[in-house]
Scaffold this active site. Structure first.
Site, PDB file in Angstrom:
ATOM      1  NE  ARG A  77      -2.419   1.366   3.673  1.00  0.00           N
ATOM      2  CZ  ARG A  77      -2.535   2.613   4.162  1.00  0.00           C
ATOM      3  NH1 ARG A  77      -3.134   3.554   3.465  1.00  0.00           N
ATOM      4  NH2 ARG A  77      -2.059   2.906   5.351  1.00  0.00           N
ATOM      5  CG  HIS A 121      -0.624   8.976   3.849  1.00  0.00           C
ATOM      6  ND1 HIS A 121      -0.764   7.624   4.051  1.00  0.00           N
ATOM      7  CD2 HIS A 121      -0.133   9.466   5.013  1.00  0.00           C
ATOM      8  CE1 HIS A 121      -0.354   7.309   5.273  1.00  0.00           C
ATOM      9  NE2 HIS A 121       0.034   8.425   5.879  1.00  0.00           N
ATOM     10  CD  GLU A 166      -3.680   7.210  10.206  1.00  0.00           C
ATOM     11  OE1 GLU A 166      -3.191   8.275  10.603  1.00  0.00           O
ATOM     12  OE2 GLU A 166      -3.196   6.103  10.494  1.00  0.00           O
ATOM     13  CG  ASN A 293      -4.452   2.964   9.193  1.00  0.00           C
ATOM     14  OD1 ASN A 293      -4.690   1.975   8.493  1.00  0.00           O
ATOM     15  ND2 ASN A 293      -4.035   4.104   8.687  1.00  0.00           N
ATOM     16  CE1 TYR A 295       1.174   2.500  13.734  1.00  0.00           C
ATOM     17  CE2 TYR A 295      -0.883   3.434  12.939  1.00  0.00           C
ATOM     18  CZ  TYR A 295       0.389   2.945  12.694  1.00  0.00           C
ATOM     19  OH  TYR A 295       0.859   2.884  11.414  1.00  0.00           O
ATOM     20  CD  GLU A 368      -0.856   3.585   8.412  1.00  0.00           C
ATOM     21  OE1 GLU A 368      -0.553   4.028   9.539  1.00  0.00           O
ATOM     22  OE2 GLU A 368      -1.037   4.305   7.417  1.00  0.00           O
TER      23      GLU A 368
HETATM   24  O1  IFM Z   1       3.481   7.360   9.985  1.00  0.00           O
HETATM   25  C1  IFM Z   1       2.129   7.358  10.282  1.00  0.00           C
HETATM   26  C2  IFM Z   1       1.317   7.199   9.014  1.00  0.00           C
HETATM   27  O2  IFM Z   1       1.598   8.200   8.104  1.00  0.00           O
HETATM   28  C3  IFM Z   1      -0.156   7.251   9.331  1.00  0.00           C
HETATM   29  N1  IFM Z   1      -0.505   6.356  10.393  1.00  0.00           N
HETATM   30  C4  IFM Z   1       0.303   6.370  11.573  1.00  0.00           C
HETATM   31  C5  IFM Z   1       1.767   6.235  11.214  1.00  0.00           C
HETATM   32  C6  IFM Z   1       2.619   6.224  12.483  1.00  0.00           C
HETATM   33  O3  IFM Z   1       2.430   7.396  13.196  1.00  0.00           O
END
Ligand code: IFM
Length: 463
Positions: A77, A121, A166, A293, A295, A368
């Site tokens: 991606r 992005h 995002e 995504n 985290y 992600e």
């Molecule tokens: O690096 C970023 C990415 O551009 C978008 N999602 C989170 C990643 C880590 O912060």
């Protein structure tokens, strides 16, 4: 130790974005984006670093794709830089920009790596920012035209186009928290940007389907955080619900239900009344592929000190943190099962608009997930990033659990393939499976890269 195996055909890949890896910020006719402007403004990025040269993927895309192939990657991606293709955001197409993405796509396909192209992005053309940027409705129409141009030139080699990566970050971190480009502190602007970005998703989906010569799946990737109350008090539970509405539901509800939670907030309504025009929500609700995504989670408590939303984030003590966030793998399982329960299982409240393939619910993938680690080369030239391997095992295991619990997750993309420019944090946060020496641009596959290659080969791993 037990071996876990993923469903046949599970999509394993890695993700990246144009500004973070390409460099060549002003070469071959590329226009200026808001990230060029932002990074060139002193004080905005740690150490005043920029993505000007970044990791030079623009000149090294063939070698980088060959390295992906060497590791057995089959899916990649990436995003296109709007300003490489349409330097002024609209108007003349830049042939050298088209040639670059032709080169990249052809090289990926030569190596049998399927490209997952993302249109946006965060690197909005500065020329469109000068006309008001995402807070202006016109930008959504310009985006749809850019989507049409990309489909015209590259659609023959794609099966999937993601419109946005995002949108929440582009809208709120860029327009309200001022930590990203364009760097304003204006809640109204952030809310307008958020709505127009989603509207542009719907408009782009129409444009792509009209232009494409073959069926293309339309996707979007969202940053989603499960929100937990800090205590069992009613006030904290309500605080968590408010944050869930403004971070998660503000993206998911329009895309998957055709509704928006912004009407639930009196203050927001007062700020941006009339923003959502008749027909907008129907346009937005069109999706073949939902990218998640993940985290971290958000733990929230009620706080009268914080205006408007009355919430404050809590960072639980005793838990593990990376250089950026709390590490909380279980949150990924909670998030996936919640999406299934709240969005995929209930019968739709209104007649469903057509999706590319007429499905009821879109496909679901992790687009992600990753961890920044201050990696370095050992004396023998190896990068022993055991912490990343542990992080990946723990998170991918939660994806596996969600699948066992009936959530149809179709794929997992690691962020990121190579170390790169981490926005306002510059080059200090390394997310790659491949170590990059930022001086020499030498690439070295980390231990995690070899581990991930083995996961792809075996379609699973030992836990
Ligand atoms: O690096 C970023 C990415 O551009 C978008 N999602 C989170 C990643 C880590 O912060």
């Amino acid at each position: 130790m037990a071996q876990i195996t993923f469903p046949k055909g599970f999509v394993w890949g890695t993700a990246s974005s144009a500004y973070q890896i390409e460099g060549a910020w002003n070469e071959d006719g590329k226009g200026v984006s808001i990230w060029d402007t932002f990074a060139h403004t002193p004080g905005k990025i740690v150490n005043d670093e920029t993505g000007d040269g970044s990791i030079d993927h623009y000149h090294r895309c063939k070698e980088d794709a060959a390295l992906m192939a060497e590791l057995g990657l089959k899916h990649y991606r990436f995003s296109t830089a709007w300003t490489r293709i349409l330097p002024a955001g609209a108007g003349p197409v830049n042939p050298k920009g088209i040639a670059f993405y032709d080169r990249l796509l052809d090289t990926l396909l030569k190596h049998k790596i399927e490209p997952y192209l993302c249109l946006f992005h965060w690197d909005l053309p500065q020329a469109l920012q000068d006309k008001g940027g995402w807070p202006k409705r016109e930008t959504a129409y310009a985006f749809a035209d850019y989507a049409r141009v990309v489909t015209k030139h590259f659609g023959d080699r794609l099966n999937v186009i993601f419109t946005h990566n995002e949108p929440w970050v582009a809208a709120f971190v860029g327009h309200f928290l001022a930590m990203h480009a364009p760097g304003t502190r204006d809640l109204g602007a952030a809310l307008r940007a958020a709505h127009h970005i989603l509207l542009s998703h719907g408009l782009a989906a129409e444009a792509i389907r009209a232009e494409a010569k073959k069926p293309l799946k339309i996707g979007i990737t969202l940053n989603l955080n499960p929100v937990y109350p800090a205590t069992e008090s009613k006030k904290d539970a309500e605080a968590a619900d408010r944050v869930d509405a403004i971070m998660n539901r503000i993206q998911l509800d329009p895309l998957l239900k055709g509704t928006t939670p912004i009407e639930e907030f009196k203050i927001i309504k007062a700020l941006v009344g009339g923003l959502v025009q008749p027909g907008d929500l129907e346009k937005i609700r069109t999706l073949d592929l939902l990218g998640v995504n993940y985290y971290s989670r958000a733990v929230m408590k009620h706080s009268a000190k914080v205006p408007v939303v009355n919430v404050e984030q809590v960072h639980p003590e005793g838990n593990e943190y990376s250089g950026m966030w709390e590490i909380f793998p279980e949150g990924l399982h909670a998030l996936l099962t919640r999406i299934q329960k709240d969005y995929f299982l209930p019968s739709p409240p209104a007649p469903l608009p057509k999706t590319g393939e007429g499905r009821q619910a879109p496909e679901l993938m992790i687009t992600e997930n990753g961890i920044p680690v201050p990696d370095g080369l050992d004396a023998d030239g190896r990068v022993r990033d055991e912490r990343r391997i542990r992080y990946l095992k723990n998170h991918i295991y939660q994806v596996y659990r969600a699948i066992q619990d009936g959530v149809p997750v179709k794929g997992y993309f690691h962020w990121s393939f190579m170390d790169n420019f981490e926005w306002a944090l510059g080059y200090g946060q390394r997310f790659g499976l491949v170590y990059v020496d930022f001086q020499t641009q030498k690439r070295t596959v980390k231990d995690s890269g070899r581990w991930f290659a083995e996961v792809i080969r075996a379609n699973g791993f030992e836990i």
